[in-house]
Design an enzyme around this catalytic site. Structure first.
Site, short mmCIF file in Angstrom:
data_model
loop_
_atom_site.label_atom_id
_atom_site.label_comp_id
_atom_site.label_asym_id
_atom_site.label_seq_id
_atom_site.Cartn_x
_atom_site.Cartn_y
_atom_site.Cartn_z
N HIS A 142 0.83 -1.21 0.00
CA HIS A 142 0.00 0.00 0.00
C HIS A 142 0.87 1.26 0.00
CE1 HIS A 142 -3.17 2.84 0.94
NE2 HIS A 142 -2.53 3.22 2.02
N ARG A 151 3.28 10.80 -5.19
CA ARG A 151 4.56 11.50 -5.25
C ARG A 151 5.38 11.09 -6.45
NH1 ARG A 151 4.93 9.66 -0.17
NH2 ARG A 151 6.67 8.43 -0.90
N GLU A 209 -10.76 2.32 2.89
CA GLU A 209 -9.47 1.70 3.15
C GLU A 209 -9.72 0.42 3.92
OE1 GLU A 209 -6.72 4.58 4.92
OE2 GLU A 209 -6.10 5.13 2.88
N ASP A 243 -11.34 2.84 7.00
CA ASP A 243 -10.86 4.21 7.21
C ASP A 243 -11.24 5.04 5.98
OD1 ASP A 243 -9.51 6.40 8.20
OD2 ASP A 243 -7.55 5.71 7.50
N GLN A 250 -7.40 14.97 0.92
CA GLN A 250 -6.13 14.45 1.46
C GLN A 250 -4.92 14.97 0.67
OE1 GLN A 250 -6.02 10.15 1.34
NE2 GLN A 250 -3.94 9.99 2.11
N LYS A 263 -9.62 12.34 6.34
CA LYS A 263 -9.79 11.04 6.99
C LYS A 263 -10.75 11.10 8.17
CE LYS A 263 -6.18 8.82 5.04
NZ LYS A 263 -6.19 7.47 4.50
MN MN Z 1 -5.90 4.48 6.91
#
Ligand code: MN
Length: 426
Positions: A142, A151, A209, A243, A250, A263
Site C-alpha cells: 500500500h 509522489r 481503506e 478508514d 487528502q 480522513k
Molecule cells: Mn488508513
C-alpha cells in the site's frame, strides 16, 4: 492459563450454521441494545446474542472475580482494563456453559429467556469508548502504491518506512459502528490548473481503506515503554476497520503534517471484538523484514495472523460486487511492533485505545485495499455486476467489508463492517 474456549472439537447447544463467523470457538465481545431498550455487554454464538449482564446476574460467572456491574455498561473499557487473565476466565466459562454437554443453562428456559436474544432483535453499538485512535501505514504494498500515485514512482517508499511503523494520530469522535451511514464530506481541494484559489465542495474522490484495528488494555504509565516481547499481552482483540478517505481533500492538505480532514469525517468498525486468543490458531509469520529493524522492534516467533479480507460495493437496489480480496498476513509491521513503537517514547496507552493497521494491500492488483490503488487513481475503472463503473465511491453505494480465518477445523470471523454513503450536505 489454558485457552479451553478454543477447543476445535467443542460444539454448542445453540445452533450454528456451517459457514458462521461465530462458532463457539470465537466468543467475541460487543455492546448491544436489547428489544427491552437495555444496553448491555454481550457475546455471540451463531445468530444468537448473549447478554453477559444477565448471565453474570444469574450466577453463571460464579467463582470468577468480577465486579457486579462489570457487564452492565455501555462499553467494554472496564472489562478490558481487568487484563488478560480475566478475559481468558470469562471466555472459557462462556464456552463451558454453552457446550452441548452442559445442561445448566440449556435446560433452564427462564434463564435462557433473559440471556439469549436472536441477533436480529438487538442493535449493535460501539464496543468501546475509544479514547485515542492511531492509524498506521504498515502495508509495504500500500505504501509503495500510494507513494507512486501521490509522489514519485521512483522513490515510492521513503527511507524511514522500512525502519519505523509509520503512523498518525486520528480522530476517535468519528469512529462509528457498522451500519451507520456515512455523509460525503465537504472540503478544500487543490486549485485547478492556472488558478490560485483552492476548490471547495463535496469530495469527488471518496474511497474506502481495507484495514483491521487492534484494541488495547491499560498498558504503561507515562514515561515507560512496552517491550516488544510483552506487547501482545496488552492487546485485547481486533475489529475490521474502514478508514473512509477523501483523496482530493487528502492530497491538498497532507503536506507537511499528514492526513487531517480527508480522513476524520468517518471510520467504520465491525461491532464484535474478536479476541487475540480466538485468533491464536491462525498465527503466521509476517513478511521478511529487510533491513533488520532496530532491536526494540525485533520480534521472535510468528507475529501475524492469516485473516482473509475482502471489500464489496453495492449500488442502491443493485447486486453487490466484491472488488478486492486481501489478507492481514501481508502487513509488513506486526501489531506487537506497532505497539512497541507507539510507546517507545513513553506515550501511555489506555484501555479502549484503537490502532488501525493502515490499508492492507496484497501483491496482486486484485488484492489492493482501496479504490485509489484498484483503479490506479481512476485510470482503470471497475465494472460492477449491474454494468455501472466506479473510479471511487458514489452516493448511495454501500461498502461492506468481511474478514475471517479458516482452517480445516474451525472458521473464526468478524462479521460485517458496512456503511452506506449519503450525499453531501451543502
Ligand atoms: Mn488508513
Amino acid at each position: 492459563m489454558e485457552i479451553t474456549a478454543n477447543n476445535p472439537k467443542r460444539k454448542s447447544w445453540l445452533n450454528v450454521n456451517e459457514n458462521s463467523d461465530f462458532p463457539i470457538q470465537n466468543i467475541p465481545f460487543g455492546v448491544f441494545i436489547t428489544r427491552d431498550d437495555i444496553i448491555t455487554i454481550g457475546s455471540r454464538i451463531g445468530d444468537y446474542a448473549i447478554d453477559l449482564g444477565a448471565f453474570h446476574q444469574l450466577g453463571y460467572f460464579d467463582g470468577i472475580p468480577l465486579t457486579d456491574d462489570m457487564f452492565l455498561q455501555d462499553n467494554l473499557n472496564d472489562f478490558i482494563a481487568d487484563g488478560r487473565k480475566t478475559w481468558r476466565l470469562v471466555r472459557n466459562r462462556i464456552a463451558d456453559v454453552f457446550d452441548v454437554k452442559n445442561g445448566k443453562l440449556r435446560d433452564n428456559p427462564a434463564h435462557k429467556d433473559k440471556i439469549i436474544f436472536r441477533i436480529d432483535e438487538v442493535e449493535m453499538l460501539l464496543p468501546v469508548a475509544v479514547g485515542d485512535y492511531t492509524d498506521f501505514y504498515a502495508s509495504k504494498e500500500h505504501a509503495t502504491n500510494v507513494g507512486s500515485l501521490f509522489r514519485d514512482p521512483k522513490n515510492a517508499l521513503l527511507p524511514n518506512w522500512v525502519h519505523i511503523p509509520i503512523g498518525y494520530h486520528g480522530r476517535s469522535s468519528s469512529i462509528i459502528p457498522s451500519g451507520t451511514p456515512v455523509r460525503r464530506p465537504v472540503g478544500q481541494t487543490r486549485p485547478a490548473e492556472g488558478s490560485n484559489t483552492p476548490g471547495f465542495g463535496p469530495t469527488k474522490l471518496l474511497d474506502f481503506e481495507l484495514e483491521m484495528a487492534f484494541i488495547t488494555t491499560d498498558a504503561n504509565v507515562l514515561g515507560e515503554r512496552i517491550p516488544i516481547e510483552e506487547a501482545e499481552n496488552y492487546i485485547f482483540g481486533m475489529v475490521q476497520f474502514n478508514d473512509w478517505s477523501a483523496r482530493d481533500i487528502q492530497a491538498w492538505e497532507y503536506v507537511p503534517l499528514g492526513p487531517f480532514l480527508g480522513k476524520s469525517f468517518a471510520s467504520t468498525i465491525s461491532p464484535w471484538i474478536v479476541t487475540l486468543d480466538a485468533l491464536e490458531p491462525f498465527r503466521v509469520a509476517n513478511p521478511k523484514q529487510d533491513p533488520k529493524p532496530l532491536p526494540y522492534l525485533q520480534q521472535k516467533g510468528k507475529g501475524s495472523f492469516d485473516i482473509h479480507l475482502e471489500a464489496a460495493i453495492q449500488p442502491e437496489g443493485g447486486a453487490e460486487t466484491v472488488v478486492c480480496q486481501s489478507n492481514f498476513k501481508y502487513m509488513y509491521w506486526t501489531i506487537a511492533q506497532q505497539l512497541a513503537h507507539h510507546t517507545v517514547n513513553g506515550c501511555p496507552v489506555e484501555s479502549g485505545d484503537m490502532m488501525g493497521s493502515g490499508t492492507i494491500s496484497g501483491p496482486t492488483e486484485d488484492s489492493f485495499g482501496s479504490m485509489l490503488e484498484l483503479t490506479w487513481k481512476g485510470q482503470k475503472p471497475i465494472t460492477l455486476k449491474d454494468g455501472t463503473q466506479r473510479k471511487f465511491i458514489n452516493d448511495n453505494d454501500t461498502v461492506t467489508m468481511r474478514a475471517y480465518c479458516q482452517n480445516d477445523k474451525v472458521r473464526i470471523g468478524f462479521g460485517e463492517c458496512s456503511g452506506k454513503v449519503l450525499p453531501a450536505k451543502l
